[in-house]
Write a protein that holds these residues in place. Structure first.
Motif, PDB file in Angstrom:
ATOM      1  N   PHE A  12     164.477 -20.418  -6.514  1.00 51.61           N
ATOM      2  CA  PHE A  12     163.188 -19.893  -7.005  1.00 51.61           C
ATOM      3  C   PHE A  12     163.195 -18.364  -6.996  1.00 51.61           C
ATOM      4  CE2 PHE A  12     160.703 -23.926  -5.708  1.00 51.61           C
ATOM      5  CZ  PHE A  12     160.806 -24.422  -7.001  1.00 51.61           C
ATOM      6  N   ILE A  13     163.724 -17.791  -5.893  1.00 53.96           N
ATOM      7  CA  ILE A  13     163.725 -16.319  -5.784  1.00 53.96           C
ATOM      8  C   ILE A  13     164.594 -15.717  -6.895  1.00 53.96           C
ATOM      9  CG2 ILE A  13     164.461 -14.356  -4.348  1.00 53.96           C
ATOM     10  CD1 ILE A  13     163.672 -16.091  -1.903  1.00 53.96           C
ATOM     11  N   GLU A  14     165.774 -16.317  -7.123  1.00 56.25           N
ATOM     12  CA  GLU A  14     166.653 -15.810  -8.187  1.00 56.25           C
ATOM     13  C   GLU A  14     165.960 -15.888  -9.545  1.00 56.25           C
ATOM     14  OE1 GLU A  14     170.997 -16.751  -6.158  1.00 56.25           O
ATOM     15  OE2 GLU A  14     170.302 -17.987  -7.855  1.00 56.25           O
ATOM     16  N   GLU A  15     165.322 -17.028  -9.799  1.00 58.89           N
ATOM     17  CA  GLU A  15     164.599 -17.201 -11.074  1.00 58.89           C
ATOM     18  C   GLU A  15     163.501 -16.150 -11.211  1.00 58.89           C
ATOM     19  OE1 GLU A  15     165.018 -21.990 -11.146  1.00 58.89           O
ATOM     20  OE2 GLU A  15     163.080 -21.169 -11.764  1.00 58.89           O
ATOM     21  N   THR A  16     162.782 -15.974 -10.121  1.00 53.11           N
ATOM     22  CA  THR A  16     161.656 -15.035 -10.166  1.00 53.11           C
ATOM     23  C   THR A  16     162.132 -13.611 -10.443  1.00 53.11           C
ATOM     24  OG1 THR A  16     160.721 -16.429  -8.460  1.00 53.11           O
ATOM     25  CG2 THR A  16     159.518 -14.419  -8.943  1.00 53.11           C
ATOM     26  N   LEU A  17     163.269 -13.265  -9.831  1.00 51.17           N
ATOM     27  CA  LEU A  17     163.798 -11.927 -10.015  1.00 51.17           C
ATOM     28  C   LEU A  17     164.119 -11.632 -11.492  1.00 51.17           C
ATOM     29  CD1 LEU A  17     166.151 -11.363  -6.935  1.00 51.17           C
ATOM     30  CD2 LEU A  17     164.080 -10.104  -7.532  1.00 51.17           C
TER      31      LEU A  17
ATOM     32  N   MET B  82     162.402 -12.747 -13.998  1.00 54.29           N
ATOM     33  CA  MET B  82     161.203 -12.773 -14.839  1.00 54.29           C
ATOM     34  C   MET B  82     160.750 -11.360 -15.174  1.00 54.29           C
ATOM     35  SD  MET B  82     159.248 -15.994 -13.308  1.00 54.29           S
ATOM     36  CE  MET B  82     159.898 -17.596 -13.729  1.00 54.29           C
ATOM     37  N   LYS B  83     160.137 -11.282 -16.401  1.00 52.27           N
ATOM     38  CA  LYS B  83     159.766  -9.962 -16.897  1.00 52.27           C
ATOM     39  C   LYS B  83     158.383  -9.556 -16.399  1.00 52.27           C
ATOM     40  CE  LYS B  83     163.415  -9.268 -19.552  1.00 52.27           C
ATOM     41  NZ  LYS B  83     164.215 -10.281 -18.899  1.00 52.27           N
ATOM     42  N   THR B  84     157.435 -10.512 -16.379  1.00 55.88           N
ATOM     43  CA  THR B  84     156.062 -10.119 -16.047  1.00 55.88           C
ATOM     44  C   THR B  84     155.635 -10.749 -14.726  1.00 55.88           C
ATOM     45  OG1 THR B  84     155.048 -12.030 -17.085  1.00 55.88           O
ATOM     46  CG2 THR B  84     155.493 -10.125 -18.512  1.00 55.88           C
ATOM     47  N   LEU B  85     154.658 -10.086 -14.095  1.00 56.48           N
ATOM     48  CA  LEU B  85     154.095 -10.570 -12.832  1.00 56.48           C
ATOM     49  C   LEU B  85     153.401 -11.907 -13.039  1.00 56.48           C
ATOM     50  CD1 LEU B  85     153.908  -9.604  -9.923  1.00 56.48           C
ATOM     51  CD2 LEU B  85     151.636  -8.673 -10.468  1.00 56.48           C
ATOM     52  N   LYS B  86     152.823 -12.078 -14.248  1.00 58.37           N
ATOM     53  CA  LYS B  86     152.078 -13.305 -14.559  1.00 58.37           C
ATOM     54  C   LYS B  86     153.019 -14.511 -14.499  1.00 58.37           C
ATOM     55  CE  LYS B  86     148.774 -14.980 -17.988  1.00 58.37           C
ATOM     56  NZ  LYS B  86     149.525 -15.855 -18.853  1.00 58.37           N
ATOM     57  N   ASP B  87     154.203 -14.322 -15.124  1.00 57.22           N
ATOM     58  CA  ASP B  87     155.193 -15.414 -15.076  1.00 57.22           C
ATOM     59  C   ASP B  87     155.625 -15.706 -13.636  1.00 57.22           C
ATOM     60  OD1 ASP B  87     155.177 -15.599 -17.773  1.00 57.22           O
ATOM     61  OD2 ASP B  87     156.958 -14.289 -18.061  1.00 57.22           O
ATOM     62  N   ALA B  88     155.814 -14.606 -12.908  1.00 58.57           N
ATOM     63  CA  ALA B  88     156.321 -14.752 -11.538  1.00 58.57           C
ATOM     64  C   ALA B  88     155.324 -15.463 -10.629  1.00 58.57           C
ATOM     65  CB  ALA B  88     156.652 -13.392 -10.961  1.00 58.57           C
ATOM     66  N   LYS B  89     154.024 -15.316 -10.930  1.00 60.86           N
ATOM     67  CA  LYS B  89     152.991 -15.830 -10.028  1.00 60.86           C
ATOM     68  C   LYS B  89     153.117 -17.348  -9.801  1.00 60.86           C
ATOM     69  CE  LYS B  89     148.547 -14.129  -8.792  1.00 60.86           C
ATOM     70  NZ  LYS B  89     147.344 -13.466  -9.205  1.00 60.86           N
ATOM     71  N   GLY B  90     153.375 -18.079 -10.889  1.00 63.88           N
ATOM     72  CA  GLY B  90     153.545 -19.539 -10.795  1.00 63.88           C
ATOM     73  C   GLY B  90     154.667 -19.894  -9.833  1.00 63.88           C
ATOM     74  N   LYS B  91     155.772 -19.203 -10.029  1.00 63.45           N
ATOM     75  CA  LYS B  91     156.936 -19.458  -9.151  1.00 63.45           C
ATOM     76  C   LYS B  91     156.600 -19.118  -7.694  1.00 63.45           C
ATOM     77  CE  LYS B  91     160.382 -20.978 -11.504  1.00 63.45           C
ATOM     78  NZ  LYS B  91     160.220 -22.378 -11.489  1.00 63.45           N
ATOM     79  N   LEU B  92     155.886 -17.964  -7.539  1.00 65.72           N
ATOM     80  CA  LEU B  92     155.537 -17.552  -6.167  1.00 65.72           C
ATOM     81  C   LEU B  92     154.689 -18.608  -5.458  1.00 65.72           C
ATOM     82  CD1 LEU B  92     154.886 -13.721  -6.582  1.00 65.72           C
ATOM     83  CD2 LEU B  92     156.627 -14.818  -5.164  1.00 65.72           C
ATOM     84  N   LEU B  93     153.785 -19.247  -6.246  1.00 63.75           N
ATOM     85  CA  LEU B  93     152.953 -20.299  -5.649  1.00 63.75           C
ATOM     86  C   LEU B  93     153.830 -21.463  -5.161  1.00 63.75           C
ATOM     87  CD1 LEU B  93     149.734 -20.542  -7.847  1.00 63.75           C
ATOM     88  CD2 LEU B  93     149.898 -20.064  -5.394  1.00 63.75           C
ATOM     89  N   ASN B  94     154.800 -21.829  -6.001  1.00 61.44           N
ATOM     90  CA  ASN B  94     155.747 -22.876  -5.579  1.00 61.44           C
ATOM     91  C   ASN B  94     156.457 -22.489  -4.289  1.00 61.44           C
ATOM     92  OD1 ASN B  94     155.343 -24.673  -7.584  1.00 61.44           O
ATOM     93  ND2 ASN B  94     157.013 -23.932  -8.891  1.00 61.44           N
ATOM     94  N   MET B  95     156.879 -21.219  -4.263  1.00 58.88           N
ATOM     95  CA  MET B  95     157.611 -20.740  -3.102  1.00 58.88           C
ATOM     96  C   MET B  95     156.739 -20.771  -1.853  1.00 58.88           C
ATOM     97  SD  MET B  95     159.611 -17.769  -5.103  1.00 58.88           S
ATOM     98  CE  MET B  95     159.926 -16.635  -3.809  1.00 58.88           C
ATOM     99  N   LEU B  96     155.465 -20.456  -2.035  1.00 57.39           N
ATOM    100  CA  LEU B  96     154.511 -20.495  -0.921  1.00 57.39           C
ATOM    101  C   LEU B  96     154.454 -21.910  -0.333  1.00 57.39           C
ATOM    102  CD1 LEU B  96     152.436 -18.650   0.552  1.00 57.39           C
ATOM    103  CD2 LEU B  96     150.697 -19.704  -0.904  1.00 57.39           C
ATOM    104  N   GLN B  97     154.279 -22.897  -1.249  1.00 54.21           N
ATOM    105  CA  GLN B  97     154.229 -24.305  -0.817  1.00 54.21           C
ATOM    106  C   GLN B  97     155.470 -24.679  -0.022  1.00 54.21           C
ATOM    107  OE1 GLN B  97     151.973 -26.737  -1.197  1.00 54.21           O
ATOM    108  NE2 GLN B  97     150.531 -25.254  -2.065  1.00 54.21           N
ATOM    109  N   LEU B  98     156.602 -24.331  -0.602  1.00 55.34           N
ATOM    110  CA  LEU B  98     157.880 -24.698  -0.011  1.00 55.34           C
ATOM    111  C   LEU B  98     158.056 -24.059   1.372  1.00 55.34           C
ATOM    112  CD1 LEU B  98     160.024 -26.528  -1.127  1.00 55.34           C
ATOM    113  CD2 LEU B  98     161.272 -24.527  -1.945  1.00 55.34           C
TER     114      LEU B  98
END
Ligand SMILES: Nc1ncnc2c1ncn2[C@@H]1O[C@H](COP(=O)(O)OP(=O)(O)O)[C@@H](O)[C@H]1O
Ligand SMILES: [Mg+2]
Length: 462
Positions: free
Chosen positions: A285-290, A292-308
């Motif tokens: 997830f972190i690699e994918e997020t890195l 990403m171009k926009t914060l908006k895209d990253a936010k979804g991934k960050l939420l997943n990461m939070l859960q995990l």
């Protein structure tokens, strides 16, 4: 012909005349005014003239009745001591109860006027007497004695009275036991209690083929023999107990090591299956997020990461708790156990009440750990075996002692029938509870009846 005038008395004169030397003999003399026979040492010595001819014989008599009596007493005492010594040596040479009893009886038959003997022991306070050894009895008589005793089932009641019992003539008795003794030609029977440290372990029964009136001295010898045997029995029992404990300790040790190994495997598996998997996922997830171009895209991934991450944290907490509940160190024994009991019992529909009778109190760390593990095992046993609906745990902690009671209303069990055989697959939970407590000088009581629940009482002085 009868120089002394006593009928049947040996005369020393003849001896002096033939040997020309002093002759000494002992003469019994009947004393008509006392009705007693007394014994006299008589010494007859020749007196010679100048030609060497015997002219006179001088006779000196001395009453030696008391001396003789004393010598006989001494001899008898010596014999009795020798018997006692031999039996005592024999019984001390073995720690196997049946063997030592068999050998002791063998010696008693060999050294005394006893013709047959048997030893009965009470293995348990509530149990009947058991025939442990016999000598001089036929197989048939021994079999009957094993079933119903030698003359009666209670060995003449010696266990109750603690006194030696003599049956002078068994022919007065009727019934198959008396008939069996008659077939053995036994007439007099003596039951002697086997007493060690004030408790009666059983009875030794001996019999003679001649009718005997055992005098006080002989009865004392029997009692002395019995007490030697009783001490040897007690030693052998203690030895067996120590050996059994030693064996259990060994098994417990092996089980403890195995359990430790199992626990490590389980933790390794959990770390691998859960924690490592989740952390790997987090890495992706972190690699994918890195990328990403926009914060908006990253936010979804960050939420997943939070859960995990929350999930991983929960898992790690669980593993840590299993290793050693930090609650036990931070909050103390009762809150940690309350949490454990509720989390294990409530999901299974068991109602649990944890009660503190005394104000909360911290105990030495090793005591808290021991009690935690003991109650933990008790709770695990309830979930595994009890089928209980209600569990009540109470803590009573004063400055002097801790009493913890774990009570359930489940199916209970029969403690007597629990056997810890080496190849048994059964765990040693109850036993390790006891061991833990014994190490700290405490004690464990288990009160349970099949169908009526179980009460576990832990008492530990501080
Ligand atoms: N609370 C309980 N209710 C009913 N039976 C119990 C309870 N606790 C223990 N037992 C019985 O005692 C046995 C021995 O328990 P334990 O020594 O802990 O070994 P294990 O739990 O591995 O069988 C159990 O197998 C069970 O039959
Ligand atoms: Mg158990």
């Amino acid at each position: 012909d009868q120089p002394c005038g006593y009928p049947h008395a040996e005369c020393p004169i003849g001896g002096v005349l033939s040997t020309r030397e002093s002759v000494k003999i002992t003469q019994p003399r009947y004393c008509s005014n006392t009705g007693q026979t007394r014994f006299f040492d008589v010494v007859a010595s020749p007196l010679f003239d100048a030609n060497g001819k015997i002219t006179r014989i001088v006779e000196l008599s001395r009453d030696v009745t008391e001396e003789r009596q004393m010598r006989e007493d001494l001899l008898r005492r010596n014999q009795q001591l020798a018997i006692l010594n031999t039996v005592s040596n024999t019984v001390n040479q073995s720690l196997d109860i049946e063997e030592l009893l068999r050998k002791a009886l063998e010696e008693i038959l060999r050294l005394t006027s006893i013709d047959a003997g048997a030893v009965f022991l009470r293995e348990d306070i509530n149990k009947d007497l058991k025939l442990m050894a016999h000598q001089g009895l036929s197989e048939e008589a021994a079999t009957l004695a094993a079933q119903v005793g030698l003359l009666d089932g209670s060995c003449g009641g010696v266990l109750e009275t603690g006194q030696i019992t003599i049956v002078p003539d068994v022919s007065r008795f009727r019934g198959h036991r008396a008939r069996s003794l008659k077939r053995e030609r036994l007439i007099t029977l003596v039951h002697i209690p086997l007493v060690a440290k004030g408790s009666t372990l059983g009875s030794m029964c001996v019999g003679t083929k001649m009718q005997c009136q055992f005098n006080l001295e002989e009865q004392q010898l029997f009692q002395a023999l019995a007490s030697q045997i009783a001490v040897a029995i007690e030693n052998a029992q203690l030895y067996a107990e120590v050996q059994q404990k030693e064996q259990l300790r060994g098994e417990l040790f092996v089980k403890a090591i195995n359990a430790q190994e199992e626990e490590r495997k389980r933790i390794a598996r959990e770390l691998h299956d859960e924690t490592s998997q989740s952390l790997t996922a987090l890495l992706y997830f972190i690699e994918e997020t890195l990328e990403m171009k926009t914060l908006k895209d990253a936010k979804g991934k960050l939420l997943n990461m939070l859960q995990l991450t929350k999930h991983v944290l929960d898992n790690v907490h669980k593993i840590i708790f299993d290793l050693r509940p930090s609650m036990l160190d931070h909050l103390g024994l009762v809150p940690a156990l309350r949490w454990f009991a509720e989390s294990r019992l409530e999901p299974k529909g068991v109602r649990v009440v944890v009660e503190e009778v005394t104000p909360p109190k911290r105990l030495p760390s090793e005591v808290e750990t021991a009690i935690f593990r003991i109650v933990q095992e008790a709770i695990t046993n309830i979930t595994r075996h009890a089928a209980a609906r209600n569990v009540h745990i109470t803590f009573n902690m004063t400055d002097e002692q801790v009493i913890v009671c774990v009570e359930d209303d489940g199916i209970g069990f029969n403690i007597e029938s629990l056997d810890y055989l080496p190849d048994s697959t059964r765990g040693l939970g109850l036993l390790s509870m006891q061991e833990r407590l014994e190490l700290l000088g405490g004690e464990l009581a288990i009160n349970t009846i099949p169908g009526q629940g179980t009460q576990l009482l832990v008492r530990l002085g501080l």
